[in-house]
Design a protein around this motif. Sequence first.
Motif, short mmCIF file in Angstrom:
data_model
loop_
_atom_site.label_atom_id
_atom_site.label_comp_id
_atom_site.label_asym_id
_atom_site.label_seq_id
_atom_site.Cartn_x
_atom_site.Cartn_y
_atom_site.Cartn_z
N HIS A 195 -2.58 -11.46 -6.72
CA HIS A 195 -2.67 -10.12 -7.31
C HIS A 195 -1.95 -9.09 -6.42
CE1 HIS A 195 -6.00 -12.14 -9.44
NE2 HIS A 195 -5.64 -11.34 -10.42
N ILE A 196 -1.03 -8.36 -7.03
CA ILE A 196 -0.23 -7.34 -6.35
C ILE A 196 -0.72 -5.97 -6.78
CG2 ILE A 196 2.08 -6.43 -5.98
CD1 ILE A 196 1.67 -9.26 -4.86
N THR A 197 -0.85 -5.05 -5.82
CA THR A 197 -1.29 -3.69 -6.13
C THR A 197 -0.13 -2.89 -6.71
OG1 THR A 197 -2.92 -3.77 -4.35
CG2 THR A 197 -2.33 -1.60 -5.21
N MET A 198 -0.31 -2.40 -7.91
CA MET A 198 0.72 -1.63 -8.61
C MET A 198 0.58 -0.14 -8.31
SD MET A 198 2.08 -4.25 -9.93
CE MET A 198 3.33 -3.52 -10.99
N ALA A 199 1.50 0.66 -8.84
CA ALA A 199 1.51 2.10 -8.61
C ALA A 199 0.22 2.76 -9.07
CB ALA A 199 2.70 2.72 -9.33
N THR A 200 -0.38 2.23 -10.14
CA THR A 200 -1.60 2.82 -10.70
C THR A 200 -2.85 2.33 -10.01
OG1 THR A 200 -1.76 1.01 -12.30
CG2 THR A 200 -0.50 2.97 -12.96
N GLY A 201 -2.72 1.36 -9.09
CA GLY A 201 -3.88 0.75 -8.48
C GLY A 201 -4.29 -0.54 -9.18
N GLU A 202 -3.68 -0.80 -10.33
CA GLU A 202 -3.98 -2.04 -11.06
C GLU A 202 -3.58 -3.24 -10.22
OE1 GLU A 202 -2.47 -4.40 -15.10
OE2 GLU A 202 -1.53 -2.51 -14.47
N GLN A 203 -4.35 -4.32 -10.33
CA GLN A 203 -4.04 -5.57 -9.65
C GLN A 203 -3.42 -6.53 -10.66
OE1 GLN A 203 -4.85 -5.90 -6.13
NE2 GLN A 203 -5.04 -3.71 -6.56
N ARG A 204 -2.11 -6.81 -10.49
CA ARG A 204 -1.40 -7.65 -11.45
C ARG A 204 -1.02 -8.98 -10.84
NH1 ARG A 204 2.29 -4.67 -14.68
NH2 ARG A 204 3.44 -6.62 -14.95
N PRO A 205 -1.19 -10.10 -11.58
CA PRO A 205 -0.71 -11.39 -11.09
C PRO A 205 0.79 -11.34 -10.87
CG PRO A 205 -2.18 -11.68 -12.97
CD PRO A 205 -1.87 -10.21 -12.88
N VAL A 206 1.23 -11.85 -9.74
CA VAL A 206 2.63 -11.70 -9.35
C VAL A 206 3.58 -12.31 -10.36
CG1 VAL A 206 2.67 -13.81 -7.94
CG2 VAL A 206 4.20 -11.91 -7.37
N HIS A 230 -10.16 -9.29 5.64
CA HIS A 230 -10.72 -8.25 4.76
C HIS A 230 -10.17 -8.36 3.35
CE1 HIS A 230 -12.49 -6.41 8.28
NE2 HIS A 230 -11.31 -6.30 8.85
N ASN A 231 -9.65 -9.50 2.96
CA ASN A 231 -9.14 -9.69 1.60
C ASN A 231 -10.28 -10.11 0.68
OD1 ASN A 231 -8.78 -11.90 3.54
ND2 ASN A 231 -8.12 -13.14 1.82
N GLU A 232 -10.27 -9.54 -0.54
CA GLU A 232 -11.34 -9.83 -1.50
C GLU A 232 -11.24 -11.23 -2.05
OE1 GLU A 232 -13.27 -7.95 -5.62
OE2 GLU A 232 -11.67 -6.90 -4.55
N ASN A 233 -10.01 -11.69 -2.31
CA ASN A 233 -9.78 -13.03 -2.85
C ASN A 233 -8.91 -13.83 -1.89
OD1 ASN A 233 -11.06 -12.36 -5.41
ND2 ASN A 233 -9.20 -11.19 -5.87
N ASP A 234 -8.85 -15.15 -2.10
CA ASP A 234 -7.95 -15.97 -1.31
C ASP A 234 -6.51 -15.52 -1.53
OD1 ASP A 234 -10.21 -17.41 -0.72
OD2 ASP A 234 -9.46 -19.34 -1.43
N LEU A 235 -5.71 -15.61 -0.47
CA LEU A 235 -4.28 -15.32 -0.55
C LEU A 235 -3.53 -16.57 -0.15
CD1 LEU A 235 -1.85 -13.38 -0.83
CD2 LEU A 235 -2.16 -12.79 1.58
N LEU A 236 -2.62 -17.02 -1.01
CA LEU A 236 -1.84 -18.23 -0.76
C LEU A 236 -0.37 -17.85 -0.70
CD1 LEU A 236 -2.27 -21.35 -0.50
CD2 LEU A 236 -1.76 -21.49 -2.95
N VAL A 237 0.26 -18.03 0.47
CA VAL A 237 1.65 -17.60 0.67
C VAL A 237 2.44 -18.70 1.36
CG1 VAL A 237 1.14 -15.13 0.78
CG2 VAL A 237 1.02 -16.50 2.86
N GLU A 297 -3.58 -9.20 -2.74
CA GLU A 297 -5.02 -9.46 -2.56
C GLU A 297 -5.62 -8.54 -1.49
OE1 GLU A 297 -6.30 -11.02 -4.76
OE2 GLU A 297 -4.98 -12.61 -5.48
N GLY A 298 -5.05 -7.35 -1.37
CA GLY A 298 -5.54 -6.37 -0.40
C GLY A 298 -4.95 -6.49 0.98
N ILE A 299 -4.17 -7.54 1.24
CA ILE A 299 -3.54 -7.73 2.55
C ILE A 299 -2.12 -7.16 2.49
CG2 ILE A 299 -2.69 -9.43 4.21
CD1 ILE A 299 -4.93 -11.25 3.45
N ALA A 300 -1.75 -6.40 3.51
CA ALA A 300 -0.39 -5.88 3.60
C ALA A 300 0.55 -7.03 3.96
CB ALA A 300 -0.31 -4.78 4.66
#
Length: 337
Positions: free
Chosen positions: A154-165, A209-216, A275-278
Amino acid sequence: MTSDLAPSDHILPVYTGLDFRVVNGANMGDALSFAAELDLDDVYELQPQARQLRLSLSLAGGAPFKIARGSEVGRPGAQIHLDCCLTLMSGTGRTTEMIVLVEVDDAENMVEVFAMPLAQMRPKTGYALVGIDTENVLQRFAQVACVSFSRGTHITMATGEQRPVETLVCGDMVLTRDDGVRPIRWVGHSTVRAVGDFAPIRISAGALHNENDLLVSPDHRLFIYQRSDALGAGRAEVLVRARHLVNGDTVRRESGGFIDYVQLLFDRHQIIYAEGIAAETLLVDPRTSAALPADLKEALSRQIAGQNAPSHLQFEVGQALLNHPNAADILKRASTR
């Protein structure tokens, strides 16, 4: 020794050509060589004593690359050519790709051959050479080098919406750390085997401090602000590669099967929120530019500023400062104290 490496150096897991021998075919007994000396249908085996080594490339000046100071193999300063991408098939019908790199001397004579398999290869297993590609090796190398988010991130959009990449398209507006809201310039997609050094890194929910798992992808750099300089980096803001945070628990390699990756490119190298991580976006450099469409590469050379010298890279810290059983936990605590 990794302490001699510059942050911009690129480290490749390789074997030497001598680690692969023809056990059946026209070149029986020969070691792996460059494309012009190879024959289709030769069967190779990885030698039992083979050990994976770290070949470090300097990205300054672009291809052909040069071996960086501090590389475990090769002569620092020597040129390395991306010679070809091989396709090998095991007896079970499973295919494996391998990038062949050739070190040359000042007279362009071959000094040593290195092999970078893009999937795990086992000793005493026959691999038949079924493909030799000299035309697209730079593009294949670039795809491996691109930092990527996994499908579902999930990527943070301009509106704050979390969109699947994977739902993002060119022109979508994304929140960046340094430049506010910016449009996506290009979205890339690739599917790779999740094995060995190329297996993605899973950062479990809460680890940073990420709400969900981040896989990169393993070399994806994460941006962390330390309220206290717990790493001894001499600065509060640091970039760390995901692979350097692996602790086998909250941060671990996710091996097995295939993974769908998505690459995001902006008008300049950006830090966005996944996912909240920079985390960083795709950096166009001599490794990755070949992955872009030809028209976009041409446009980049004329229009996009800041790609070759992004300010973010000055924040990267090397593996030596992260050599701790749980560097992720140290950074998590440092970001709140």
